[in-house]
Scaffold this active site. Structure first.
Site, PDB file in Angstrom:
ATOM      1  N   TYR B 166       0.812  -1.212   0.000  1.00 18.14           N
ATOM      2  CA  TYR B 166       0.000   0.000   0.000  1.00 18.14           C
ATOM      3  C   TYR B 166       0.846   1.262   0.000  1.00 18.14           C
ATOM      4  CZ  TYR B 166      -4.907   1.178   0.384  1.00 18.14           C
ATOM      5  OH  TYR B 166      -6.184   1.563   0.110  1.00 18.14           O
ATOM      6  N   GLU B 173       2.689   6.362  -6.956  1.00 20.20           N
ATOM      7  CA  GLU B 173       1.669   7.169  -7.617  1.00 20.20           C
ATOM      8  C   GLU B 173       1.912   8.662  -7.393  1.00 20.20           C
ATOM      9  OE1 GLU B 173      -2.207   5.751  -6.376  1.00 20.20           O
ATOM     10  OE2 GLU B 173      -1.534   3.676  -6.621  1.00 20.20           O
TER      11      GLU B 173
END
Lengths: 290, 244
Positions: B166, B173
């Site tokens: 995660y 990103e």
């Protein structure tokens, strides 16, 4: 058992009247507090006339922090009024400094400001003098949600309409005139409906009756629609969209329409449930369509 | 964001033991098994593609180009999952699934594909790797669940790997979006300026910055949700009591 008002103003564990067995645990009593059981009672109900025997069990539900409808309406409507005017007068820090406190050269921008301001002044006055609310209060978090919606959209629309680079409607005067007529027609219509609904209900009461057309032609739409106030509101904003030819206004109109349709369908359904003789020709918000 | 992390029950089928809702019919189950097998295979192809490219080149740089097409194909294919929820064969929220899939699709097309200059960034490899491992585990989890033969290892992996994947995905990103910013500003990509007849404007550069900021409230919520889910689903490993 005291007859104190139940429901609206409870914050934490205030006055709870419950019929329990002696061997009930505190845990069981607590869980009954949170369960909502049985019929929901109205404020006007008299204890004597309730369908219970010599003992009755009342369940109280904590509705959480509440705020009055009037307060919410006044706050959420004053915002757009003030915010739009700030953009109209081009107060500093919105547009480039050379435009501070200037006014637009397009007359439709002045017209739009008048219409927008009129609309929200009308709403404020209706809140104070016309509407008769069924409920005194709503959950507190609604004021944040509602104000974000109204104030946010007002700022977004006002930014573009009052922008130095604003482009007036393509079809010019014709388009603006048509839009203004539509807007004014629907403002009067919306107001007529509010008056008609108010007159259904004697002062201080919360009775519900089927609304019918009155002598006022703007109310004849009741023949076809359950919630013509929303119909007229949609019309007003379509008029404003046409007048300003501004995409954010169109978005606001669409979002508002979706929400009002949800409300209208709910209202229509509860009319049907409450009144056997509800006129079958009526649609919730758009004649024959929706 | 890499929100479709292992064990996100928001996208998940009912993997919590007692919620036995009436599941999809036999035909829908067959379709879903095929869908999940295909997706597992697809992301395996991407994984293999990454490894082979790395071995061939001997460096981490520019691996994006070797898996660009399957990445676009299979990540975009995940849009079907929104349909699955809408139609009701998967018991998840359309809104939540939509949000998660759209954020992936956004990064794939509106950032990485659209801004050529970021494609050679290492941050792209970072999130692609995170997504790949996540999706292989997630889709095999669904496959086995549908067949009622879920190996504990897969369940464990789904609810454990996210701890690292995660943050890894989110970092990749964010760095990629950040790298795209100067090029978006310079070229005015996807932006609309005034004046125009719709009296509307859109600044993609500002939009990207707002997107990055939105990670701040959203990522912790999703991360801690996963941790709670993990306790619920794997909890019985530590104490022998029934999961709630």
């Amino acid at each position: 058992m005291n007859g104190k008002k139940q429901g609206y103003y409870l914050s934490l564990c205030a006055c709870v009247c419950v019929c329990v067995e002696p061997n009930a645990t505190i845990g069981e009593i607590k869980s009954m507090f949170h369960k909502s059981q049985g019929k929901s009672l109205k404020d006007e109900d008299v204890l004597q006339h309730l369908p219970v025997g010599t003992t009755a069990t009342f369940y109280f539900r904590d509705l959480g922090a509440q705020i009055s409808w009037v307060t919410v309406f006044l706050t959420e409507y004053t915002g757009p009024l003030v915010i739009y005017l700030m953009f109209y007068f081009r107060v500093p820090f919105i547009y480039a400094p050379k435009y501070d406190f200037t006014t637009s050269k397009h007359w439709v921008v002045h017209l739009a400001c008048m219409c927008h301001s009129f609309h929200y002044v009308k709403r404020l006055l209706e809140t104070l003098f016309v509407h008769r609310f069924s409920h005194g209060t709503m959950p507190l978090r609604n004021i944040f949600k509602n104000c974000t919606y109204y104030w946010g959209f007002a700022a977004w629309m006002a930014y573009y309409i009052n922008h130095p680079l604003y482009t007036p409607p393509i079809y010019g005067e014709q388009q603006i005139r048509l839009a203004l007529i539509l807007f004014l027609f629907c403002q009067i219509g919306n107001f007529s409906i509010h008056i008609a609904l108010r007159n259904l209900r004697p002062p201080g009461s919360k009775t519900r009756k089927i609304p019918y057309p009155t002598k006022n032609p703007f109310t004849w739409i009741f023949l076809l629609v359950s919630c013509p106030n929303y119909t007229y509101e949609l019309g007003s904003w379509l008029g404003f969209t046409l007048m300003t030819q501004c995409l954010p206004v169109a978005f606001f109109t669409v979002v508002g329409f979706v929400q009002m349709t949800v409300w209208a369908k709910g209202k229509h359904r509860s009319y049907l449930k409450e009144f056997r003789d509800y006129p079958p020709l009526r649609s919730p918000i758009l004649p024959f369509v929706l | 964001m890499s929100a479709a992390a292992p064990g996100t029950s928001k996208t998940g089928h009912s993997d919590v033991v007692q919620k036995k809702k009436k599941g999809p019919g036999a035909l829908a189950t067959a379709y879903l098994v095929i869908y999940n097998v295909v997706m597992t295979a697809g992301w395996l192809v991407i994984a293999v593609g990454l490894v082979r490219a790395y071995l061939a080149r001997g460096s981490y740089h520019g691996l994006y180009y070797s898996i660009e097409k399957p990445l676009k194909f299979f990540q975009t294919g995940a849009l079907l999952e929104i349909l699955h929820c809408a139609v009701g064969i998967v018991p998840s929220s359309v809104v939540l699934t939509g949000f998660q899939v759209m954020s992936r699709v956004f990064l794939t097309w509106a950032v990485t594909h659209s801004v050529r200059e970021v494609q050679s960034e290492d941050s792209v490899l970072l999130f692609v790797t995170a997504w790949t491992v996540t999706e292989i585990i997630r889709y095999s989890f669904y496959t086995f669940s549908l067949l009622n033969h879920l190996p504990y290892l897969i369940k464990w992996a789904r609810y454990t790997f996210f701890f690292a994947l995660y943050p890894m995905g989110v970092t990749g990103e964010l760095l990629t979006i950040y790298a795209a910013l100067p090029f978006v500003q310079k070229t005015g990509l996807y932006s609309i300026t005034l004046p125009n007849k719709y009296n509307f404007s859109f600044d993609y550069y500002t939009f990207l910055i707002l997107t990055m900021i939105s990670y701040i409230p959203l990522f912790p919520q999703l991360y801690f949700h996963m941790i709670r889910q993990r306790k619920k689903v794997l909890g019985h490993v530590d104490d022998y009591s029934k999961v709630e």
